[in-house]
Design a protein around this motif. Structure first.
Motif, short mmCIF file in Angstrom:
data_model
loop_
_atom_site.label_atom_id
_atom_site.label_comp_id
_atom_site.label_asym_id
_atom_site.label_seq_id
_atom_site.Cartn_x
_atom_site.Cartn_y
_atom_site.Cartn_z
N LEU A 155 49.33 5.26 -20.64
CA LEU A 155 48.71 6.57 -20.43
C LEU A 155 47.45 6.46 -19.60
N MET A 156 46.70 5.37 -19.79
CA MET A 156 45.49 5.16 -19.00
C MET A 156 45.85 4.98 -17.53
N TYR A 157 46.91 4.22 -17.25
CA TYR A 157 47.34 4.01 -15.87
C TYR A 157 47.75 5.34 -15.22
N LEU A 158 48.42 6.19 -15.99
CA LEU A 158 48.91 7.45 -15.43
C LEU A 158 47.79 8.38 -15.00
N PHE A 185 46.78 5.38 -8.51
CA PHE A 185 48.11 5.20 -9.07
C PHE A 185 48.95 6.45 -8.81
N ARG A 186 48.35 7.63 -9.07
CA ARG A 186 49.08 8.88 -8.88
C ARG A 186 49.37 9.14 -7.41
N ALA A 209 46.60 -0.13 -7.15
CA ALA A 209 47.57 0.88 -7.60
C ALA A 209 48.95 0.27 -7.78
N LEU A 210 49.35 -0.61 -6.87
CA LEU A 210 50.67 -1.24 -6.96
C LEU A 210 50.76 -2.19 -8.15
N ASP A 267 52.97 -2.96 -13.60
CA ASP A 267 52.73 -3.16 -15.02
C ASP A 267 53.53 -2.19 -15.88
N VAL A 268 53.75 -0.96 -15.40
CA VAL A 268 54.50 0.03 -16.19
C VAL A 268 55.97 0.10 -15.76
N ASN A 269 56.40 -0.92 -15.00
CA ASN A 269 57.82 -1.06 -14.61
C ASN A 269 58.36 0.09 -13.77
#
Length: 280
Positions: free
Chosen positions: A163-166, A171-172, A212-213, A218-220
């Motif tokens: 959720l933190m990554y999102l 990242f977005r 970002a990549l 990390d979240v596949n």
């Protein structure tokens, strides 16, 4: 099973008393009682009205077994077909009706689909078994809602990181660019991206792109490999995994607009039927 027994069966299934069904048909509860006990039969001209009141067909009244209808659709049509059927199933199994709309199922269903298209939503949450939310373009079903231990997903540390990554802005940006582009890529070749392609497409610096990549890996959502011929890294966008993240964003969008009407149907339901209020 006789006509009278079928009337009794479907009346009880709808939760109507004999008096309530009689009121809908303009007859007394004694008349309904006589039909169901087979002392007398309803007038044949009244059968369509009985069927309409009970939301069944004349075949159901007569006890005629219907052959299962088979529908053949393509894989591309399957998601929208299932979504449409889900909305119809939800409608036909709820008691919610709008009195200012015509009484027929067709009119009621068309009105409620129109409301969904305007940005409203329907939802059903059971205290014991499951939850569903449906909008015009999105459905989410959780059959394990309130199941033993289902709340553990909320405190799982791995999900904290996801959720933190999102929420990371870069990242977005990369996720948006890949998601928008990958479906077109998949038509002609694959869903591979180069580092420079992503960096230039997202207008990011080299360090921002790399960070970002890493998160996407990390979240596949991305897989990474090195092309043996060109010695360059390739980033494969995993559409099937990306759909989960996309669903999280859609649910977050619903949560940010959480004004709704709710009608409680019975004690086992929290919110049986809900429409989002109009902004006006």
């Amino acid at each position: 099973m006789s006509i009278g027994k079928n009337i009794a069966k479907y009346r009880k299934a709808r939760g109507f008393t004999q008096e309530e069904l009689g009121a809908k048909l303009g007859v007394t509860n004694q008349a309904v009682s006589k039909w169901e006990s087979e002392v007398s039969m309803p007038d044949v001209m009244l059968l369509p009205e009985i069927a309409d009141a009970l939301k069944i067909s004349l075949e159901d009244i007569y006890g005629i077994e219907k052959k299962a209808e088979k529908t053949s659709i393509t894989a591309d049509e399957f998601p929208s077909f299932c979504h449409k059927k889900l909305i119809e199933l939800f409608y036909y199994n709820t008691k919610m009706r709008f009195t200012h709309i015509g009484s027929s199922d067709k009119e009621q269903l068309e009105f409620q689909i129109k409301k969904l298209m305007e940005g409203c939503r329907t939802g059903c949450i059971s205290n014991t078994q499951g939850a569903i939310v449906t909008t015009e373009d999105f459905s989410f079903i959780d059959s394990d809602y309130k199941a033993a231990g289902s709340e553990n997903v909320i405190k799982n540390q791995a999900d904290d990181y996801t959720l933190m990554y999102l929420t990371d802005q870069n990242f977005r940006k990369v996720f948006y660019y890949q998601y928008k582009t990958a479906f077109e890529k998949s038509k002609v070749n694959n869903t591979e991206f180069t580092f420079d392609e992503i960096m230039n497409g997202c207008n990011l610096t080299e360090n921002e792109t790399a960070a970002a990549l890493r998160l996407l890996k990390d979240v596949n959502i991305n897989e990474v490999y090195t092309d043996t011929k060109t010695k360059t890294k390739k980033y494969i966008f995993l559409i099937s995994n990306a759909l989960y993240a996309h669903a999280i964003y859609k649910l977050a969008e619903l949560l940010s607009n959480d004004a709704c009407w709710a009608v409680v149907r019975d004690t086992s339901m929290i919110s049986d039927y809900a429409f989002k209020k109009n902004d006006t």
